[in-house]
Write a protein that holds these residues in place. Sequence first.
Motif, PDB file in Angstrom:
ATOM      1  N   VAL A 287      35.100  36.648  50.617  1.00 18.43           N
ATOM      2  CA  VAL A 287      36.321  36.359  49.855  1.00 18.43           C
ATOM      3  C   VAL A 287      36.161  36.642  48.367  1.00 18.43           C
ATOM      4  CG1 VAL A 287      37.056  34.627  51.523  1.00 18.43           C
ATOM      5  CG2 VAL A 287      35.648  33.924  49.570  1.00 18.43           C
ATOM      6  N   GLY A 288      35.013  37.174  47.994  1.00 18.73           N
ATOM      7  CA  GLY A 288      34.757  37.468  46.597  1.00 18.73           C
ATOM      8  C   GLY A 288      33.307  37.846  46.405  1.00 18.73           C
ATOM      9  N   ALA A 289      32.963  38.113  45.150  1.00 16.38           N
ATOM     10  CA  ALA A 289      31.602  38.528  44.839  1.00 16.38           C
ATOM     11  C   ALA A 289      31.183  37.947  43.501  1.00 16.38           C
ATOM     12  CB  ALA A 289      31.503  40.055  44.795  1.00 16.38           C
ATOM     13  N   VAL A 290      29.914  37.536  43.436  1.00 14.94           N
ATOM     14  CA  VAL A 290      29.340  37.088  42.164  1.00 14.94           C
ATOM     15  C   VAL A 290      28.166  37.997  41.832  1.00 14.94           C
ATOM     16  CG1 VAL A 290      30.101  34.694  42.420  1.00 14.94           C
ATOM     17  CG2 VAL A 290      27.871  35.370  43.309  1.00 14.94           C
ATOM     18  N   ASP A 291      28.058  38.330  40.548  1.00 13.52           N
ATOM     19  CA  ASP A 291      26.994  39.243  40.120  1.00 13.52           C
ATOM     20  C   ASP A 291      26.825  39.093  38.620  1.00 13.52           C
ATOM     21  OD1 ASP A 291      25.542  41.821  39.425  1.00 13.52           O
ATOM     22  OD2 ASP A 291      25.804  42.113  41.577  1.00 13.52           O
ATOM     23  N   GLU A 292      25.586  39.221  38.142  1.00 16.92           N
ATOM     24  CA  GLU A 292      25.361  39.207  36.692  1.00 16.92           C
ATOM     25  C   GLU A 292      26.042  40.393  36.017  1.00 16.92           C
ATOM     26  OE1 GLU A 292      24.323  36.939  34.905  1.00 16.92           O
ATOM     27  OE2 GLU A 292      23.180  35.615  36.226  1.00 16.92           O
ATOM     28  N   ASP A 293      26.288  41.452  36.779  1.00 15.95           N
ATOM     29  CA  ASP A 293      27.077  42.592  36.314  1.00 15.95           C
ATOM     30  C   ASP A 293      28.507  42.378  36.814  1.00 15.95           C
ATOM     31  OD1 ASP A 293      28.390  45.004  35.912  1.00 15.95           O
ATOM     32  OD2 ASP A 293      26.686  46.240  36.541  1.00 15.95           O
ATOM     33  N   LEU A 294      29.397  41.953  35.903  1.00 21.61           N
ATOM     34  CA  LEU A 294      30.754  41.591  36.318  1.00 21.61           C
ATOM     35  C   LEU A 294      31.512  42.780  36.884  1.00 21.61           C
ATOM     36  CD1 LEU A 294      32.693  39.205  36.471  1.00 21.61           C
ATOM     37  CD2 LEU A 294      33.484  39.781  34.163  1.00 21.61           C
ATOM     38  N   SER A 295      31.260  43.962  36.373  1.00 19.90           N
ATOM     39  CA  SER A 295      31.936  45.144  36.910  1.00 19.90           C
ATOM     40  C   SER A 295      31.523  45.402  38.353  1.00 19.90           C
ATOM     41  CB  SER A 295      31.645  46.379  36.035  1.00 19.90           C
ATOM     42  OG  SER A 295      30.257  46.682  36.039  1.00 19.90           O
ATOM     43  N   GLU A 296      30.263  45.126  38.671  1.00 22.46           N
ATOM     44  CA  GLU A 296      29.789  45.275  40.050  1.00 22.46           C
ATOM     45  C   GLU A 296      30.453  44.233  40.951  1.00 22.46           C
ATOM     46  OE1 GLU A 296      27.882  46.741  43.343  1.00 22.46           O
ATOM     47  OE2 GLU A 296      28.019  47.641  41.328  1.00 22.46           O
ATOM     48  N   ALA A 297      30.602  43.015  40.452  1.00 24.63           N
ATOM     49  CA  ALA A 297      31.284  41.980  41.230  1.00 24.63           C
ATOM     50  C   ALA A 297      32.723  42.383  41.532  1.00 24.63           C
ATOM     51  CB  ALA A 297      31.253  40.653  40.471  1.00 24.63           C
ATOM     52  N   ILE A 298      33.394  42.986  40.559  1.00 24.11           N
ATOM     53  CA  ILE A 298      34.784  43.434  40.757  1.00 24.11           C
ATOM     54  C   ILE A 298      34.839  44.513  41.827  1.00 24.11           C
ATOM     55  CG2 ILE A 298      36.724  44.625  39.660  1.00 24.11           C
ATOM     56  CD1 ILE A 298      35.896  43.199  37.032  1.00 24.11           C
ATOM     57  N   LYS A 299      33.950  45.479  41.736  1.00 21.79           N
ATOM     58  CA  LYS A 299      33.933  46.583  42.704  1.00 21.79           C
ATOM     59  C   LYS A 299      33.677  46.070  44.124  1.00 21.79           C
ATOM     60  CE  LYS A 299      32.232  49.918  39.279  1.00 21.79           C
ATOM     61  NZ  LYS A 299      31.031  50.675  38.823  1.00 21.79           N
ATOM     62  N   ARG A 300      32.793  45.098  44.251  1.00 23.86           N
ATOM     63  CA  ARG A 300      32.488  44.551  45.577  1.00 23.86           C
ATOM     64  C   ARG A 300      33.607  43.681  46.115  1.00 23.86           C
ATOM     65  NH1 ARG A 300      27.450  41.490  44.070  1.00 23.86           N
ATOM     66  NH2 ARG A 300      27.913  40.389  46.026  1.00 23.86           N
ATOM     67  N   ALA A 301      34.316  43.006  45.232  1.00 19.78           N
ATOM     68  CA  ALA A 301      35.380  42.102  45.671  1.00 19.78           C
ATOM     69  C   ALA A 301      36.652  42.846  46.081  1.00 19.78           C
ATOM     70  CB  ALA A 301      35.707  41.094  44.567  1.00 19.78           C
ATOM     71  N   LEU A 302      36.954  43.931  45.434  1.00 19.51           N
ATOM     72  CA  LEU A 302      38.231  44.621  45.644  1.00 19.51           C
ATOM     73  C   LEU A 302      38.555  44.950  47.105  1.00 19.51           C
ATOM     74  CD1 LEU A 302      38.470  46.982  42.548  1.00 19.51           C
ATOM     75  CD2 LEU A 302      40.241  45.389  43.316  1.00 19.51           C
ATOM     76  N   PRO A 303      37.602  45.405  47.925  1.00 24.22           N
ATOM     77  CA  PRO A 303      37.963  45.759  49.310  1.00 24.22           C
ATOM     78  C   PRO A 303      38.152  44.566  50.248  1.00 24.22           C
ATOM     79  CG  PRO A 303      35.929  46.861  48.582  1.00 24.22           C
ATOM     80  CD  PRO A 303      36.213  45.771  47.621  1.00 24.22           C
ATOM     81  N   MET A 304      37.870  43.371  49.796  1.00 18.39           N
ATOM     82  CA  MET A 304      37.902  42.220  50.696  1.00 18.39           C
ATOM     83  C   MET A 304      39.322  41.900  51.131  1.00 18.39           C
ATOM     84  SD  MET A 304      34.833  39.922  49.083  1.00 18.39           S
ATOM     85  CE  MET A 304      33.146  40.580  49.149  1.00 18.39           C
ATOM     86  N   LYS A 305      39.445  41.339  52.339  1.00 19.16           N
ATOM     87  CA  LYS A 305      40.750  41.232  52.999  1.00 19.16           C
ATOM     88  C   LYS A 305      41.478  39.938  52.642  1.00 19.16           C
ATOM     89  CE  LYS A 305      39.132  43.986  56.921  1.00 19.16           C
ATOM     90  NZ  LYS A 305      38.858  43.988  58.380  1.00 19.16           N
ATOM     91  N   ALA A 306      42.794  40.082  52.487  1.00 25.59           N
ATOM     92  CA  ALA A 306      43.631  38.941  52.132  1.00 25.59           C
ATOM     93  C   ALA A 306      43.533  37.831  53.169  1.00 25.59           C
ATOM     94  CB  ALA A 306      45.080  39.383  51.962  1.00 25.59           C
ATOM     95  N   LYS A 307      43.502  38.199  54.443  1.00 22.11           N
ATOM     96  CA  LYS A 307      43.500  37.174  55.498  1.00 22.11           C
ATOM     97  C   LYS A 307      42.244  36.318  55.444  1.00 22.11           C
ATOM     98  CE  LYS A 307      41.631  40.113  59.233  1.00 22.11           C
ATOM     99  NZ  LYS A 307      40.382  39.331  59.415  1.00 22.11           N
ATOM    100  N   ASP A 308      41.128  36.914  55.056  1.00 27.06           N
ATOM    101  CA  ASP A 308      39.892  36.148  54.939  1.00 27.06           C
ATOM    102  C   ASP A 308      39.965  35.181  53.756  1.00 27.06           C
ATOM    103  OD1 ASP A 308      38.688  37.388  57.134  1.00 27.06           O
ATOM    104  OD2 ASP A 308      37.913  39.026  55.902  1.00 27.06           O
ATOM    105  N   CYS A 309      40.561  35.653  52.648  1.00 28.93           N
ATOM    106  CA  CYS A 309      40.713  34.795  51.470  1.00 28.93           C
ATOM    107  C   CYS A 309      41.601  33.593  51.783  1.00 28.93           C
ATOM    108  CB  CYS A 309      41.312  35.601  50.312  1.00 28.93           C
ATOM    109  SG  CYS A 309      40.265  36.944  49.720  1.00 28.93           S
ATOM    110  N   ILE A 310      42.708  33.831  52.465  1.00 32.17           N
ATOM    111  CA  ILE A 310      43.649  32.757  52.803  1.00 32.17           C
ATOM    112  C   ILE A 310      42.992  31.750  53.739  1.00 32.17           C
ATOM    113  CG2 ILE A 310      45.847  32.251  53.952  1.00 32.17           C
ATOM    114  CD1 ILE A 310      46.695  35.131  53.023  1.00 32.17           C
TER     115      ILE A 310
END
Length: 337
Positions: A287-310
């Motif tokens: 449902v998301g990503a954490v990383d010391e490199d915030l841009s990497e966290a954004i790139k990893r989080a973007l493909p994640m599915k809405a249904k999983d987040c909900i």
Amino acid sequence: MKIVIVSDAWHPQINGVVRVLEITRRELTAMGHDVTLITPDQFPQIPLPTYPDIKLAVTPSRKLARRLRELEPDALHILTEGPLGWAARKFCRRYNYQFTSSWLSKYPEYIAIRTGLSTSWLYKVLAAFHNQAAYTMVTTSNMMETAKEVGIPRVVCWPRGVDLSKFRPVASAEFEGLPKPIMLYVGRIAPEKNLAAFLDLELPGTKILVGDGPDLSALAKRYPSAVFTGSKVGDDLVKAYCGADVMVFPSKTDTFGLVNLEAMACGIPVAAFPVTGPKDIIGTAPVGAVDEDLSEAIKRALPMKAKDCIAHAQTFSWDQATQKFLKNLVAFSAAAP
């Protein structure tokens, strides 16, 4: 049960602490409890230096003591460590009454960022405040460990929930026409939120910042390519979440980050640093990503599915959180010698 909650955070502030207080009062009242809030609007006020939108109660001790005597609560909870919190603590210490407290924000870091004061000294003050409480409530198991590390020994967990009737997927054309992906931040526009770590990133798409605060004007001038919308509430806030592709949370000083849960409930994944709050909410769920490199966290989080987040957001219940709050309370009576 007659419950009194003392809080230095209240309207017109718009932040997670105020939302938690509103929802907790609503939930407790629905359970049949009598809840009274003691907040700064009931006292003479002055604006907080460097943050005039926040108003602090002035010399509240005498009036607050009178109110507590009149109310005769069954339980007293001190939500914040501001002037009202210290005045309530003073009253309880004088008469040896038991109370509970909350550690909801990393104020030592906030104050150090604004003033340059030592965090080690500020944490000693924080520990001294909470060590008078029967229990100090924190949001997660990681925060329990952090509290013990800074010298707060009697710590219990008071988790958080999300209002699923309000925060849910809706049709939104909020940011239509702007280059995608839409990277959204929701929260105060203030130094302690570490917003430059987000705004300095060189990534395709559009950075949207929803919120108000003392840094709004300066950051809007410094980052003209970002969109600063000001505060949004109610349906407008829900539409802002639903118009985004990812929620970006650059803060390293929050103890939870309720906005992250709100975003997930709307189907939006979260990108953040690996700090207390985001890493507790996200855990190992997709449902998301954490990383010391915030841009990497954004790139990893973007493909994640809405249904999983909900689905993940639905595991955070305000009813369960409020039941836990109730269990943590102690009788407002003289402690045993």
